[in-house]
Every structure is written in structure tokens, then in C-alpha cells.
Design a protein around this motif. Structure first.
Motif, mmCIF file in Angstrom:
data_model
loop_
_atom_site.group_PDB
_atom_site.id
_atom_site.type_symbol
_atom_site.label_atom_id
_atom_site.label_comp_id
_atom_site.label_asym_id
_atom_site.label_seq_id
_atom_site.Cartn_x
_atom_site.Cartn_y
_atom_site.Cartn_z
ATOM 1 N N ILE A 197 0.842 -1.206 0.000
ATOM 2 C CA ILE A 197 0.000 0.000 0.000
ATOM 3 C C ILE A 197 0.872 1.250 0.000
ATOM 4 C CG2 ILE A 197 -1.672 1.321 1.357
ATOM 5 C CD1 ILE A 197 -2.691 -1.416 2.430
ATOM 6 N N LYS A 198 1.907 1.221 0.835
ATOM 7 C CA LYS A 198 2.807 2.378 0.929
ATOM 8 C C LYS A 198 3.469 2.663 -0.409
ATOM 9 C CE LYS A 198 6.490 4.155 3.913
ATOM 10 N NZ LYS A 198 7.396 3.816 5.060
ATOM 11 N N SER A 199 3.786 1.602 -1.160
ATOM 12 C CA SER A 199 4.433 1.800 -2.463
ATOM 13 C C SER A 199 3.500 2.476 -3.451
ATOM 14 C CB SER A 199 4.908 0.455 -3.025
ATOM 15 O OG SER A 199 3.801 -0.386 -3.349
ATOM 16 N N GLY A 200 2.189 2.394 -3.221
ATOM 17 C CA GLY A 200 1.236 3.067 -4.089
ATOM 18 C C GLY A 200 1.010 4.515 -3.728
ATOM 19 N N LEU A 201 1.435 4.907 -2.518
ATOM 20 C CA LEU A 201 1.269 6.284 -2.075
ATOM 21 C C LEU A 201 2.566 7.064 -2.287
ATOM 22 C CD1 LEU A 201 -0.763 5.607 1.189
ATOM 23 C CD2 LEU A 201 -1.624 6.609 -0.939
ATOM 24 N N THR A 202 3.014 7.100 -3.507
ATOM 25 C CA THR A 202 4.243 7.798 -3.848
ATOM 26 C C THR A 202 4.016 9.306 -3.801
ATOM 27 O OG1 THR A 202 3.693 7.810 -6.195
ATOM 28 C CG2 THR A 202 4.932 5.902 -5.351
ATOM 29 N N THR A 203 5.117 10.051 -3.779
ATOM 30 C CA THR A 203 5.011 11.508 -3.822
ATOM 31 C C THR A 203 4.295 11.954 -5.091
ATOM 32 O OG1 THR A 203 7.042 11.757 -2.530
ATOM 33 C CG2 THR A 203 6.327 13.660 -3.833
ATOM 34 N N GLU A 204 4.584 11.288 -6.186
ATOM 35 C CA GLU A 204 3.918 11.622 -7.452
ATOM 36 C C GLU A 204 2.415 11.415 -7.351
ATOM 37 O OE1 GLU A 204 4.109 10.396 -12.215
ATOM 38 O OE2 GLU A 204 5.303 9.312 -10.724
ATOM 39 N N ALA A 205 2.001 10.318 -6.724
ATOM 40 C CA ALA A 205 0.573 10.063 -6.558
ATOM 41 C C ALA A 205 -0.065 11.127 -5.663
ATOM 42 C CB ALA A 205 0.359 8.680 -5.968
ATOM 43 N N LEU A 206 0.583 11.441 -4.542
ATOM 44 C CA LEU A 206 0.050 12.440 -3.624
ATOM 45 C C LEU A 206 -0.052 13.807 -4.291
ATOM 46 C CD1 LEU A 206 1.995 11.355 -0.409
ATOM 47 C CD2 LEU A 206 -0.467 11.159 -0.769
ATOM 48 N N GLN A 207 0.895 14.126 -5.156
ATOM 49 C CA GLN A 207 0.867 15.408 -5.856
ATOM 50 C C GLN A 207 -0.321 15.520 -6.799
ATOM 51 O OE1 GLN A 207 4.786 15.250 -7.610
ATOM 52 N NE2 GLN A 207 5.693 16.576 -6.040
ATOM 53 N N SER A 208 -0.813 14.393 -7.264
ATOM 54 C CA SER A 208 -1.937 14.415 -8.212
ATOM 55 C C SER A 208 -3.293 14.540 -7.517
ATOM 56 C CB SER A 208 -1.921 13.140 -9.065
ATOM 57 O OG SER A 208 -2.274 12.004 -8.284
ATOM 58 N N TYR A 209 -3.339 14.381 -6.190
ATOM 59 C CA TYR A 209 -4.620 14.289 -5.495
ATOM 60 C C TYR A 209 -5.326 15.623 -5.228
ATOM 61 C CZ TYR A 209 -3.461 9.360 -4.662
ATOM 62 O OH TYR A 209 -3.148 8.024 -4.803
ATOM 63 N N PRO A 210 -4.637 16.705 -4.814
ATOM 64 C CA PRO A 210 -5.379 17.928 -4.486
ATOM 65 C C PRO A 210 -6.321 18.437 -5.569
ATOM 66 C CG PRO A 210 -3.161 18.078 -3.599
ATOM 67 C CD PRO A 210 -3.204 16.826 -4.433
ATOM 68 N N PRO A 211 -5.934 18.471 -6.856
ATOM 69 C CA PRO A 211 -6.905 18.926 -7.863
ATOM 70 C C PRO A 211 -8.137 18.021 -7.965
ATOM 71 C CG PRO A 211 -4.667 18.944 -8.750
ATOM 72 C CD PRO A 211 -4.604 18.221 -7.456
ATOM 73 N N LEU A 212 -7.930 16.712 -7.812
ATOM 74 C CA LEU A 212 -9.058 15.780 -7.876
ATOM 75 C C LEU A 212 -9.990 15.973 -6.687
ATOM 76 C CD1 LEU A 212 -7.111 12.529 -8.914
ATOM 77 C CD2 LEU A 212 -8.273 14.177 -10.409
ATOM 78 N N ILE A 213 -9.406 16.173 -5.506
ATOM 79 C CA ILE A 213 -10.210 16.384 -4.293
ATOM 80 C C ILE A 213 -10.972 17.699 -4.391
ATOM 81 C CG2 ILE A 213 -10.087 16.740 -1.796
ATOM 82 C CD1 ILE A 213 -7.621 14.873 -1.801
ATOM 83 N N ARG A 214 -10.296 18.745 -4.895
ATOM 84 C CA ARG A 214 -10.962 20.040 -5.064
ATOM 85 C C ARG A 214 -12.159 19.928 -6.001
ATOM 86 N NH1 ARG A 214 -7.746 23.002 -8.850
ATOM 87 N NH2 ARG A 214 -9.079 21.746 -10.214
ATOM 88 N N ASP A 215 -11.991 19.216 -7.096
ATOM 89 C CA ASP A 215 -13.095 19.060 -8.050
ATOM 90 C C ASP A 215 -14.283 18.352 -7.398
ATOM 91 O OD1 ASP A 215 -11.539 20.303 -9.938
ATOM 92 O OD2 ASP A 215 -11.013 18.460 -11.022
ATOM 93 N N GLU A 216 -14.001 17.338 -6.593
ATOM 94 C CA GLU A 216 -15.090 16.634 -5.907
ATOM 95 C C GLU A 216 -15.788 17.552 -4.913
ATOM 96 O OE1 GLU A 216 -16.441 13.786 -6.435
ATOM 97 O OE2 GLU A 216 -15.027 12.990 -7.905
ATOM 98 N N CYS A 217 -15.014 18.378 -4.202
ATOM 99 C CA CYS A 217 -15.606 19.330 -3.260
ATOM 100 C C CYS A 217 -16.518 20.318 -3.984
ATOM 101 C CB CYS A 217 -14.505 20.087 -2.515
ATOM 102 S SG CYS A 217 -13.564 19.114 -1.329
ATOM 103 N N GLN A 218 -16.033 20.828 -5.096
ATOM 104 C CA GLN A 218 -16.814 21.797 -5.866
ATOM 105 C C GLN A 218 -18.124 21.181 -6.352
ATOM 106 O OE1 GLN A 218 -14.523 23.591 -8.959
ATOM 107 N NE2 GLN A 218 -16.133 25.004 -9.583
ATOM 108 N N GLU A 219 -18.042 19.966 -6.861
ATOM 109 C CA GLU A 219 -19.239 19.273 -7.334
ATOM 110 C C GLU A 219 -20.209 19.008 -6.187
ATOM 111 O OE1 GLU A 219 -21.902 16.935 -9.665
ATOM 112 O OE2 GLU A 219 -20.301 18.305 -10.267
ATOM 113 N N TYR A 220 -19.694 18.589 -5.053
ATOM 114 C CA TYR A 220 -20.559 18.213 -3.926
ATOM 115 C C TYR A 220 -21.274 19.429 -3.344
ATOM 116 C CZ TYR A 220 -22.120 16.136 0.449
ATOM 117 O OH TYR A 220 -22.899 15.691 1.490
ATOM 118 N N PHE A 221 -20.538 20.519 -3.100
ATOM 119 C CA PHE A 221 -21.161 21.694 -2.484
ATOM 120 C C PHE A 221 -22.128 22.383 -3.441
ATOM 121 C CE2 PHE A 221 -18.104 21.145 0.829
ATOM 122 C CZ PHE A 221 -18.639 21.799 1.930
#
Length: 545
Positions: A157-181
Motif C-alpha cells: 500500500i505504501k508503495s502506491g502512495l508515492t510523492t507523485e501520486a500524492l501530488q496528483s490528489y489535491p486537484p481531484l479532491i478540489r473538483d469533488e468538493c466543488q461538485e458536492y457543495f
């Protein structure tokens, strides 16, 4: 009545009773037995505790009236009240009876280390939790396998949580927040700009949406509005204190849990099968990362193993993050000045000349000191799990620092007991933290303070590789937000990224107000510590991002 009297007559033949008893009317005889037998049992239990000498090599036992049931009500209603009051009477080490189990509580940093830093030959998380987690997560993963395999699964699991993967998450999370609210809650310029919301319900939905969009994969995210949501609800119903204490009750909820587990596992299996056939377009998510992973002995993860690990990731992170985000936002709604300070932090660091904000990046999160302090203070005051159990596999000699000073012999926790750590006690201990019950994020900004020292001890103490990479042991820190030792959470960085991005989006776009007369109390009757009646109102800021 005749059947009851027959049974009582049989019991009377074994237990001598006075002559006058036999001439009493039948109803009175029944009443005497119904009242007298429990009274006798309780009386004998009390006598045993107050009159008979105890083994001084064993920790003191919390006084209780009812055998087997023990201190269940006292502990279950408010665990922290129970812990602190028992500490006053018995010290940092004591045993209590919980539904027939003998649970030895070890408090404070030294107590946490005794349990969470214990050797696998002495303490076992697997034997403590598998009856709860295996029916939900599935076989062969987490606590349904030897600890050595679990450590390797954590490495996968830890090998899947690379820095590159973490860097890609904030825009995806923001989009979900925008859609939800904007759409689910309906707070946008074209609709009512203010709305009262059950915060825990909203955060539970938002956490699963953002986790599925990032870790779980596109196919899971696209299914959340359909049958998958119902499966999750039924599976979640099997993750309760009732399931923990009584794992095999013939209840409809248990049946629904089992059906949902199989269906959800098959759902992930189908995703893996379709990907292998090249029939779906997907990003490099956790499923893709787990495919091809092998244990040290060369045995690969099966598709079923991957399915069960994905369920475990979904369930484990869902509860803790939804509770933590709810508590954080409740405190912000209750602290307008702090909320405004967070907004100004965003404005100063990431504001554009036209009044908008630039998108938050993974690197930006580390610059938000007040935001980080707010999350840390939330985790300090509201540890998601109040009690962490281990099964005692061999006798545990207790260090003198945890034995009562009046006792001549050191304690021993016997094989067969459960040992419990409660890091939340250390995190709320007034002997360690000034104004321990006051929400004070600024304590984390003092580089010479207790909070900074606790973080240092948690993050930079002895480095140990339990099988998933070197981590700070952290078992003697008074602050353990993501567990410690070999069972420390490998999703810590993801959780911070998820929580930080969600809170930042809300602070930038909305104001909040608490919609209840007083700050919500805590519900301890769930597996994860949650707020009761967490009502807030969100109002759209004048400047929309």
C-alpha cells in the motif's frame, strides 16, 4: 407458572431452603427466586472483591457489581471519564471486566509503549480484531493473516502512495468538493447561498467521494451513485461495537454485511478482470499499484487479495477521516476568529490580485502552518479511536514505572487477558498539556512548547523497519494521531492531504456558523468517536473561486 415452579422445585432439591419457604404461595416463591438469586450472585461478587485478598502480582481490578458484565456500562458511556477516574483510584495500570473479558488498561506514554510497542510473541492485534474485521474486509488480509504478511501488505500500500501520486490528489479532491457543495448541497450562486447541514453526514459522503476519486479508481467513483453505495452502507453496518463484542449473532444486519462483503469483493474482482482484458481506461490508482505485487516468498497477491485490501482501505479511512474533518470544521464554526485567520493565511499565501485563489498543490499544504496546527489540535482532542486492543499471548512483566509504588512486587499481565492502550488519554492529560480541554491550535506553532516536543518524539524517535519501511516507533510520545509501532497507519500523508484540501476549499469558498446551542457532545457508542447533532450552516462567500 407450573413450569417455573417445577424448575424451582428441582433447584430447591440441590440448594437447601428454610421450611417456611415451601408453604409460601407460588407467586411469592417465584418473586423470591427472581430477586434473591441475582442478589446473592451480586453479593458474592462484591464480597470476593472487598473481603478476599487479591494476587498482588496482578493489576488491581476495577470494582464492579455484576459479574461477567463488569464495567461495560461505566466504560461504554464515556471511556475517557472512566479512564481518568480509574487512574485516580488505581494508577496507570488496572484491569476491568468487559462482557466476560479481562481487559488490562495501560495509560500514559509508558503504558502505550507497553501495548503498542510490545513484541508479537506477547501481544497480538490479529487475535484482538480478526472477528470484527475479517467479515467486513474479507479473508487473507489485515488481521486475517500472520503479522508478517500484514506488514508486507502495508508495504504494498505504501508503495502506491508515492510523492507523485500524492501530488496528483489535491486537484481531484478540489473538483469533488466543488461538485458536492454546488450540486449535492446546492450552495451556489444560482441556488440558495446558505444551507444548514448535518456535518457528519456531509463529511462522510465527501470523504468517500474524494477517496474513491483518488485511491480507489475511476470505476469505483462512477459506481457511488448506484448499487455500490448500498453495498457500502450494508457493509458499514457490520463495523459496530456490537459486532466487536458479539461477532456471530443471528441478526439481519449481520446477514446483510456478509452478502455485501461478497458482492463488493466481486465488484473489485470485475474491475481487475476488465483492466486485465484492456476493456477500461484508468489512471495509475491503488488497484494498479497492487497488481503485480509479490510477497517475499514469491507468492503474488491474488485478485481476491487485492479486492479485500481495497475494501479495507475504503472502510478504514472512511470513518476516521469523516470524524476528524467533522470535528475540525465544528471547531472552526465555533471559532470565527480562527476561521478568519485560516482564510487570511490562504489569502496571503495563495491569493491572486483579482480576489481569487490559485489552486492548492501538495507542496502548498506544507506551507499552511495554521491549517496544519488546526488539524493536529483536532486529532489531539478527538482521537478517532479511544481504545486500542491487543490480545496477550504470553505473560507480560510490567516495568516498575507502571506498577503501583505501594506494591512490593511488579505486576504481570497474564496470558489470555486483553491489554488496552488509550493514546487519547495522554493527548488530553492536564498533567502534560496546558488547558488540555481547550481547542488551541496555536500551541503547535510554539517551537519550544510541549506540542512541538511531542511531534518530535512521534516523528523522529527510534526508526524501526517492521516490514513496510523504516518508520519512527513513536510509542512513547504523548501524541499519536495515527497509531504507533508496527500498526502505525501507512495512509498518514494521504489523510493529511485529503483533510487539508477539503478544509482549504471550504475556508476559501464559504463561511460557517454553528447551528446548535452548545458545542456538540461526543458519541462514544460507535467504533469511531463522532460528534452528536453536528449542525452547521454554510454560506457562500461573495467572491466565488
Amino acid at each position: 407458572m407450573s413450569e417455573i415452579l417445577t424448575q424451582l422445585d428441582l433447584l430447591q432439591q440441590q440448594i437447601p431452603v428454610p421450611q417456611w419457604y415451601s408453604v409460601l404461595p407460588a407467586p411469592i416463591r417465584v418473586v423470591l427466586w427472581v430477586i434473591g438469586l441475582p442478589t446473592l450472585i451480586i453479593g458474592l461478587n462484591v464480597f470476593r472483591q472487598v473481603a478476599l485478598p487479591r494476587n498482588k502480582n496482578l493489576p488491581p481490578v476495577v470494582f464492579h457489581y455484576i459479574p461477567w458484565f463488569g464495567s461495560a456500562a461505566y466504560y461504554g458511556e464515556d471511556p475517557y471519564k472512566f479512564f481518568f477516574e480509574c487512574r485516580e483510584k488505581y494508577g496507570d495500570l488496572f484491569t476491568f471486566i468487559l462482557m466476560g473479558r479481562r481487559v488490562t488498561v495501560a495509560l500514559g506514554p509508558k503504558g502505550n509503549n507497553l501495548s503498542l510497542g510490545g513484541k508479537t510473541s506477547q501481544v497480538s492485534a490479529e487475535d484482538a480484531y480478526t472477528h470484527l474485521t475479517t467479515p467486513v474486509f474479507g479473508k487473507g488480509v489485515v488481521y486475517d493473516c500472520p503479522n508478517e504478511m500484514l506488514m508486507q501488505q502495508k508495504k504494498f500500500i505504501k508503495s502506491g502512495l508515492t510523492t507523485e501520486a500524492l501530488q496528483s490528489y489535491p486537484p481531484l479532491i478540489r473538483d469533488e468538493c466543488q461538485e458536492y457543495f454546488a450540486n449535492t448541497l446546492g450552495i451556489n450562486p444560482s441556488r440558495p447561498s446558505s444551507k444548514k447541514v448535518d456535518l457528519l453526514h456531509a463529511m462522510a459522503e465527501l470523504i468517500i467521494l474524494t477517496a474513491s476519486r483518488t485511491l480507489q479508481g475511476k470505476e469505483v467513483r462512477e459506481s457511488l451513485n448506484g448499487s455500490f453505495a448500498k453495498l457500502f452502507e450494508d457493509l458499514d453496518g457490520g463495523f459496530t461495537p456490537l459486532n466487536f463484542m458479539f461477532p456471530n449473532l443471528p441478526l439481519p444486519s449481520y446477514k446483510r454485511r456478509d452478502v455485501a462483503q461478497k458482492a463488493m469483493s466481486d465488484f473489485y474482482m470485475k474491475i481487475i478482470e476488465n483492466r486485465r482484458k484492456g476493456e477500461t481506461d484508468h489512471e495509475h490508482d491503488m488497484i494498479a499499484s497492487l497488481q503485480g505485487c509479490k510477497y517475499r516468498n514469491g507468492v503474488p497477491l491474488t485478485d481476491r487479495d487485492i479486492s479485500h485490501i481495497m475494501i479495507a482501505l475504503l472502510m478504514a479511512g472512511q470513518h476516521t477521516s469523516s470524524a476528524t474533518s467533522s470535528w475540525a470544521l465544528l471547531h472552526l464554526a465555533d471559532s470565527p476568529e480562527l476561521y478568519e485567520s485560516l482564510y487570511q493565511e490562504q489569502r496571503t499565501k495563495f491569493g491572486n490580485p483579482d480576489g481569487t485563489f490559485r489552486d492548492l498543490t501538495y507542496e502548498d499544504i506544507k506551507e499552511c502552518k495554521l491549517l496544519d496546527a488546526t488539524i493536529r489540535e483536532t486529532l489531539r482532542m478527538h482521537a478517532p479511536i479511544h481504545s486500542i486492543y491487543r490480545k496477550v499471548m504470553s505473560d507480560i512483566p510490567v516495568p516498575p514505572s507502571l506498577s503501583a509504588p505501594s506494591e512490593q512486587a511488579s505486576y504481570v499481565i497474564p496470558k489470555g487477558h486483553y491489554i488496552m492502550a488509550a493514546p487519547g488519554v495522554s493527548q488530553m492529560d492536564p498533567l502534560i498539556w496546558q488547558d488540555s480541554k481547550v481547542f488551541t491550535p496555536t500551541r503547535w506553532l510554539d517551537e519550544a512548547g510541549v506540542a512541538a516536543a511531542a511531534v518530535e518524539q512521534y516523528s523522529k524517535s527510534e526508526q524501526v523497519d517492521y516490514g513496510f519501511g523504516a518508520v519512527s516507533k513513536g510509542t512513547e510520545s504523548p501524541y499519536q494521531p495515527f497509531g504507533a509501532g508496527r500498526h502505525r497507519c501507512v495512509g498518514e500523508q494521504f489523510a493529511y492531504t485529503q483533510l487539508s484540501t477539503i478544509i482549504t476549499y471550504i475556508v476559501r469558498n464559504y463561511t460557517m456558523k454553528l447551528e446548535v446551542p452548545e458545542f456538540p457532545k461526543t458519541n462514544y457508542r460507535t467504533m469511531i468517536v463522532q460528534p452528536m447533532n453536528p449542525l452547521v450552516s454554510f454560506t457562500l462567500r461573495k467572491q466565488e473561486v
